[in-house]
Scaffold this active site. Structure first.
Site, PDB file in Angstrom:
ATOM      1  CE  LYS A 193      95.325 145.959  49.079  1.00  0.00           C
ATOM      2  NZ  LYS A 193      93.975 146.136  49.647  1.00  0.00           N
ATOM      3  CE1 TYR A 231      90.400 148.892  48.788  1.00  0.00           C
ATOM      4  CE2 TYR A 231      90.625 147.375  50.615  1.00  0.00           C
ATOM      5  CZ  TYR A 231      90.775 147.665  49.272  1.00  0.00           C
ATOM      6  OH  TYR A 231      91.296 146.714  48.436  1.00  0.00           O
TER       7      TYR A 231
HETATM    8  N1  LIG Z   1      94.269 145.170  45.442  1.00  0.00           N
HETATM    9  C1  LIG Z   1      93.181 145.477  44.779  1.00  0.00           C
HETATM   10  O1  LIG Z   1      93.227 146.187  43.769  1.00  0.00           O
HETATM   11  C2  LIG Z   1      91.869 144.942  45.211  1.00  0.00           C
HETATM   12  C3  LIG Z   1      91.753 144.349  46.456  1.00  0.00           C
HETATM   13  N2  LIG Z   1      90.547 143.860  46.884  1.00  0.00           N
HETATM   14  C4  LIG Z   1      90.516 143.199  48.219  1.00  0.00           C
HETATM   15  O2  LIG Z   1      89.942 141.907  48.067  1.00  0.00           O
HETATM   16  C5  LIG Z   1      88.843 141.768  48.960  1.00  0.00           C
HETATM   17  C6  LIG Z   1      87.820 140.807  48.418  1.00  0.00           C
HETATM   18  O3  LIG Z   1      87.374 141.192  47.139  1.00  0.00           O
HETATM   19  P1  LIG Z   1      85.868 141.640  46.823  1.00  0.00           P
HETATM   20  O4  LIG Z   1      85.920 142.503  45.637  1.00  0.00           O
HETATM   21  O5  LIG Z   1      85.259 142.148  48.070  1.00  0.00           O
HETATM   22  O6  LIG Z   1      85.168 140.313  46.311  1.00  0.00           O
HETATM   23  P2  LIG Z   1      84.921 138.823  46.837  1.00  0.00           P
HETATM   24  O7  LIG Z   1      85.251 137.939  45.697  1.00  0.00           O
HETATM   25  O8  LIG Z   1      85.540 138.591  48.155  1.00  0.00           O
HETATM   26  O9  LIG Z   1      83.339 138.794  46.957  1.00  0.00           O
HETATM   27  C7  LIG Z   1      82.647 139.532  47.919  1.00  0.00           C
HETATM   28  C8  LIG Z   1      81.149 139.347  47.654  1.00  0.00           C
HETATM   29  O10 LIG Z   1      80.803 137.972  47.824  1.00  0.00           O
HETATM   30  C9  LIG Z   1      79.813 137.836  48.847  1.00  0.00           C
HETATM   31  N3  LIG Z   1      80.184 136.645  49.617  1.00  0.00           N
HETATM   32  C10 LIG Z   1      81.239 136.498  50.471  1.00  0.00           C
HETATM   33  N4  LIG Z   1      81.284 135.254  50.967  1.00  0.00           N
HETATM   34  C11 LIG Z   1      80.231 134.588  50.422  1.00  0.00           C
HETATM   35  C12 LIG Z   1      79.736 133.266  50.546  1.00  0.00           C
HETATM   36  N5  LIG Z   1      80.333 132.371  51.335  1.00  0.00           N
HETATM   37  N6  LIG Z   1      78.639 132.916  49.821  1.00  0.00           N
HETATM   38  C13 LIG Z   1      78.015 133.815  49.024  1.00  0.00           C
HETATM   39  N7  LIG Z   1      78.442 135.079  48.862  1.00  0.00           N
HETATM   40  C14 LIG Z   1      79.534 135.464  49.555  1.00  0.00           C
HETATM   41  C15 LIG Z   1      79.867 139.112  49.650  1.00  0.00           C
HETATM   42  O11 LIG Z   1      78.605 139.457  50.126  1.00  0.00           O
HETATM   43  P3  LIG Z   1      78.316 139.816  51.668  1.00  0.00           P
HETATM   44  O12 LIG Z   1      79.369 140.796  52.127  1.00  0.00           O
HETATM   45  O13 LIG Z   1      76.942 140.392  51.607  1.00  0.00           O
HETATM   46  O14 LIG Z   1      78.382 138.508  52.396  1.00  0.00           O
HETATM   47  C16 LIG Z   1      80.302 140.130  48.590  1.00  0.00           C
HETATM   48  O15 LIG Z   1      79.178 140.541  47.836  1.00  0.00           O
HETATM   49  C17 LIG Z   1      88.345 143.208  49.137  1.00  0.00           C
HETATM   50  O16 LIG Z   1      87.490 143.356  50.249  1.00  0.00           O
HETATM   51  C18 LIG Z   1      89.656 143.941  49.249  1.00  0.00           C
HETATM   52  O17 LIG Z   1      90.180 143.783  50.558  1.00  0.00           O
HETATM   53  C19 LIG Z   1      89.445 143.901  46.075  1.00  0.00           C
HETATM   54  C20 LIG Z   1      89.500 144.499  44.843  1.00  0.00           C
HETATM   55  C21 LIG Z   1      90.717 145.071  44.312  1.00  0.00           C
HETATM   56  O1  LIG Z   2      89.072 147.482  46.031  1.00  0.00           O
HETATM   57  C1  LIG Z   2      90.196 147.772  45.585  1.00  0.00           C
HETATM   58  O2  LIG Z   2      91.254 147.464  46.136  1.00  0.00           O
HETATM   59  C2  LIG Z   2      90.321 148.512  44.360  1.00  0.00           C
HETATM   60  O3  LIG Z   2      91.388 148.691  43.842  1.00  0.00           O
HETATM   61  C3  LIG Z   2      89.092 149.029  43.754  1.00  0.00           C
HETATM   62  O4  LIG Z   2      89.401 150.065  42.868  1.00  0.00           O
HETATM   63  C4  LIG Z   2      88.424 147.899  43.022  1.00  0.00           C
HETATM   64  O5  LIG Z   2      89.088 147.659  41.835  1.00  0.00           O
HETATM   65  C5  LIG Z   2      86.990 148.152  42.861  1.00  0.00           C
HETATM   66  O6  LIG Z   2      86.228 147.311  43.243  1.00  0.00           O
HETATM   67  C6  LIG Z   2      86.507 149.401  42.277  1.00  0.00           C
HETATM   68  O7  LIG Z   2      85.095 149.395  42.321  1.00  0.00           O
END
Ligand SMILES: NC(=O)C1=CN([C@@H]2O[C@H](COP(=O)(O)OP(=O)(O)OC[C@H]3O[C@@H](n4cnc5c(N)ncnc54)[C@H](OP(=O)(O)O)[C@@H]3O)[C@@H](O)[C@H]2O)C=CC1
Ligand SMILES: O=C(O)C(=O)[C@@H](O)[C@H](O)C(=O)CO
Length: 276
Positions: free
Chosen positions: A75, A50
């Site tokens: 991670k 990240y």
């Molecule tokens: N292990 C892995 O491979 C992965 C891990 N992750 C982890 O998971 C976390 C969360 O996943 P992420 O992909 O960010 O997606 P989320 O499902 O958490 O959605 C985030 C989005 O939703 C919006 N949002 C958040 N709260 C609200 C609300 N109450 N009402 C309306 N919109 C809202 C945010 O906008 P805004 O910020 O503008 O409020 C942002 O655009 C990541 O930040 C990361 O730490 C994610 C992907 C892969």
């Molecule tokens: O956000 C994470 O942890 C990821 O593994 C990313 O690769 C994720 O899958 C993503 O959002 C890539 O655009």
């Protein structure tokens, strides 16, 4: 107020909700995380990839909450798979976070084509023995991959952090986790704010309970006993997302939301995804 907690199979504890940090960068990111901690979040989710471990570290130093009350997750990236590479990568992450120890260290993706995740897992076992990480787990692992870790090392991950939301409820994998005492964590728990929050079934249940659609979805995760880690750059939304412990959903409501199931958001299949 802080969130309820679960016990992990290694005896450590994990809050029932955490703060995702992908995209929280620079000073605004530090302030967002500090304010999230002030509002009750204790589980903070970052990753080497990240590019914001320094931001998380600065927030930890500024937040005024005891280090031992925080659960900091980072991670291992795909390009650092391998025994020695994993040991070195954790050193880099600890350095950037400014931490003596990481609470939960996860293999970010299995990257099965290079087939080194078992070597990395052995290194993570070593890191836990040395006290540099408190708990070890994985992310984006299938049941077959989890079986292999257990077969080859006899050590079962305490957590598997996977894509999980009403469009992709992961019933089979969650059942496997339950059988093996692996805590599920839900990434993209709000399905990245796609049309999920406008689904009639979600908005109707939200109106019934007098809460927001995001709160309904996050409470659905809590009912499944999976730990959601929603990310928001906005303080009001972070507070709204955290406030899901004063109402509950009925079994029928949970089932109605789970019926939105249709598959992954896009890509991200652990059997083929190769993470950098
Ligand atoms: N292990 C892995 O491979 C992965 C891990 N992750 C982890 O998971 C976390 C969360 O996943 P992420 O992909 O960010 O997606 P989320 O499902 O958490 O959605 C985030 C989005 O939703 C919006 N949002 C958040 N709260 C609200 C609300 N109450 N009402 C309306 N919109 C809202 C945010 O906008 P805004 O910020 O503008 O409020 C942002 O655009 C990541 O930040 C990361 O730490 C994610 C992907 C892969
Ligand atoms: O956000 C994470 O942890 C990821 O593994 C990313 O690769 C994720 O899958 C993503 O959002 C890539 O655009």
């Amino acid at each position: 107020m802080t969130a309820p907690e679960y016990s992990l199979r290694d005896g450590n504890r994990i809050p029932a909700i955490g703060l995702g940090t992908y995209g929280l960068n620079e000073e605004a990111g530090v302030e967002a995380i500090v304010s999230g901690i002030a509002d009750g979040y204790r589980l903070i989710d970052t990753a080497y990839n990240y590019g914001n471990e320094e931001v998380v570290g600065e927030a930890i130093r500024r937040c005024g909450v005891d280090r031992s009350d925080l659960v900091i997750t980072t991670k291992l990236p795909g390009r650092h798979h391998g025994f020695d590479e994993t040991l070195a990568s954790l050193d880099e992450s600890r350095h950037r976070l400014g931490l003596d120890w990481v609470d939960l260290y996860l293999i970010h993706w299995p990257n099965p084509r290079i087939d080194k995740y078992v070597d990395s897992w052995r290194a993570m076992i070593r890191l836990r023995e040395k006290g540099l990480v408190r708990s070890i787990g994985v992310s984006n692992f299938t049941a077959e991959m989890l079986e292999r870790l257990e077969r080859e090392t006899s050590v079962v991950p305490v957590v598997n952090q996977v894509e999980l939301h009403p469009y992709f409820p992961q019933e089979e994998l969650r059942a496997y986790h339950d059988e093996h005492e692996i805590r599920t964590e839900s990434w993209s728990p709000l399905a990245k704010r796609t049309e999920l929050l406008k689904e009639p079934v979600v908005t109707a249940i939200a109106a019934e309970h007098g809460v927001s659609p995001a709160q309904v979805v996050l409470r659905w995760h809590v009912e499944l006993e999976s730990v959601p880690i929603p990310k928001s750059a906005h303080a009001e939304r972070r507070r709204e997302n955290f406030d899901v412990f004063s109402f509950s959903l009925s079994g029928d409501e949970v089932e109605a939301i789970s019926a939105l199931s249709r598959g992954r958001l896009s890509g991200g299949d652990p059997d083929s995804h190769e993470e950098f």
